[in-house]
Write an enzyme that holds these catalytic residues in place. Structure first.
Site, PDB file in Angstrom:
ATOM      1  N   ASP A  23       0.776  -1.151  -0.063  1.00  0.00           N
ATOM      2  CA  ASP A  23       0.011  -0.210   0.065  1.00  0.00           C
ATOM      3  C   ASP A  23       0.947   1.334  -0.017  1.00  0.00           C
ATOM      4  O   ASP A  23       2.139   1.249   0.608  1.00  0.00           O
ATOM      5  CB  ASP A  23      -0.882  -0.034   1.372  1.00  0.00           C
ATOM      6  CG  ASP A  23      -1.769   1.106   1.262  1.00  0.00           C
ATOM      7  OD1 ASP A  23      -2.616   1.354   0.382  1.00  0.00           O
ATOM      8  OD2 ASP A  23      -1.574   1.949   2.343  1.00  0.00           O
ATOM      9  N   ASP A  54       0.290   4.698   0.765  1.00  0.00           N
ATOM     10  CA  ASP A  54      -0.062   5.842   2.017  1.00  0.00           C
ATOM     11  C   ASP A  54      -0.300   5.200   3.220  1.00  0.00           C
ATOM     12  O   ASP A  54      -1.121   4.373   3.484  1.00  0.00           O
ATOM     13  CB  ASP A  54      -1.188   6.912   1.616  1.00  0.00           C
ATOM     14  CG  ASP A  54      -1.299   7.608   0.387  1.00  0.00           C
ATOM     15  OD1 ASP A  54      -0.025   8.018   0.148  1.00  0.00           O
ATOM     16  OD2 ASP A  54      -2.012   7.366  -0.504  1.00  0.00           O
TER      17      ASP A  54
END
Length: 185
Positions: A17, A19
C-alpha cells in the site's frame, strides 16, 4: 509473522500500500513535494531487491473519483515515491470512489491480481503489506498473503483479524525474508 507464521514459502513479489505504509499519509495528496518516506521504507525495498523479490504498489486513490485529484497528480506523486525508493516494479491504483462497486478497489482483489500479472507472478506468490484491513482483505481475496502494519488509523478489529502483523515496514520485510527462499535473513 508476529502471531501466526508460515513455514518457509516462496515469495515472488511484495506489493505495498502507498499511503501510511511506504510514505506518510497525506490525504488526497497531489503534490510530490509533500511526499515523505516512512522510516525503513528505502532499506526494506533495498533488501527485497537484493534478494531478487519483485516489488509493486497497490493503492486506492479515490481522490480522483471525488474530483480532488487528477490522474496526472497521482502519477506525479507516485513518480516521486518511486524515485525516493529507487524504483518499484509496478504501480497499480484504483481511481474509483467506494460506491462505484468496481472490482479493483481494495478490499476487492483487482489491484493485487493486476499487479501480479504485470510482474509476471502468480497472486499466490505475492505478499501484500499495508496499514488497514482492506489491504490484507484484498490479499486474501486474490489468494495472496497479507501483512498488517498497524498505525493510528488501523482499527483494533483489523489488527485482531490480520493473518500477520509487524510493528513497522522494515521488520515486516526482514521477517518475510527470514521465512522465504531458504531463510537467508
Amino acid at each position: 509473522m508476529s502471531r501466526r507464521t508460515a513455514d518457509r514459502v516462496r515469495v515472488a513479489a511484495v506489493l505495498f500500500d502507498r499511503d501510511g505504509t511506504l510514505v506518510e499519509d497525506v490525504p488526497y495528496n497531489g503534490d510530490p513535494e509533500r511526499v515523505r518516506l516512512l522510516p525503513g521504507a528505502k532499506r526494506a525495498l533495498d533488501l527485497l531487491r537484493a534478494e531478487g523479490v519483485a516489488t509493486g504498489v497497490v493503492s486506492n486513490q479515490s481522490g480522483i473519483g471525488r474530483g480532488l485529484l487528477t490522474d496526472a497528480d497521482v502519477r506525479r506523486v507516485n513518480d516521486r515515491v518511486d524515485a525516493l525508493l529507487g524504483g518499484l516494479g509496478t504501480w497499480v491504483y484504483c481511481p474509483h470512489v467506494p460506491d462505484d462497486g468496481c472490482g479493483c478497489r481494495k478490499p476487492r482483489p483487482g489491484l493485487v491480481i493486476e499487479a501480479a500479472r504485470r510482474l509476471g507472478v502468480a497472486p499466490g506468490d505475492c505478499v501484500v503489506i499495508g496499514d488497514i484491513g482492506a489491504d490484507v482483505l484484498a490479499a486474501r481475496a486474490a489468494g495472496a498473503r497479507g501483512v498488517l502494519i498497524p498505525t493510528a488509523v488501523t482499527l483494533p478489529e483489523e489488527v485482531e483479524a490480520a493473518p500477520a502483523t509487524a510493528p513497522d515496514l522494515l521488520t515486516a520485510v526482514n521477517r518475510l525474508l527470514a521465512q522465504t527462499q531458504g531463510g537467508r535473513r
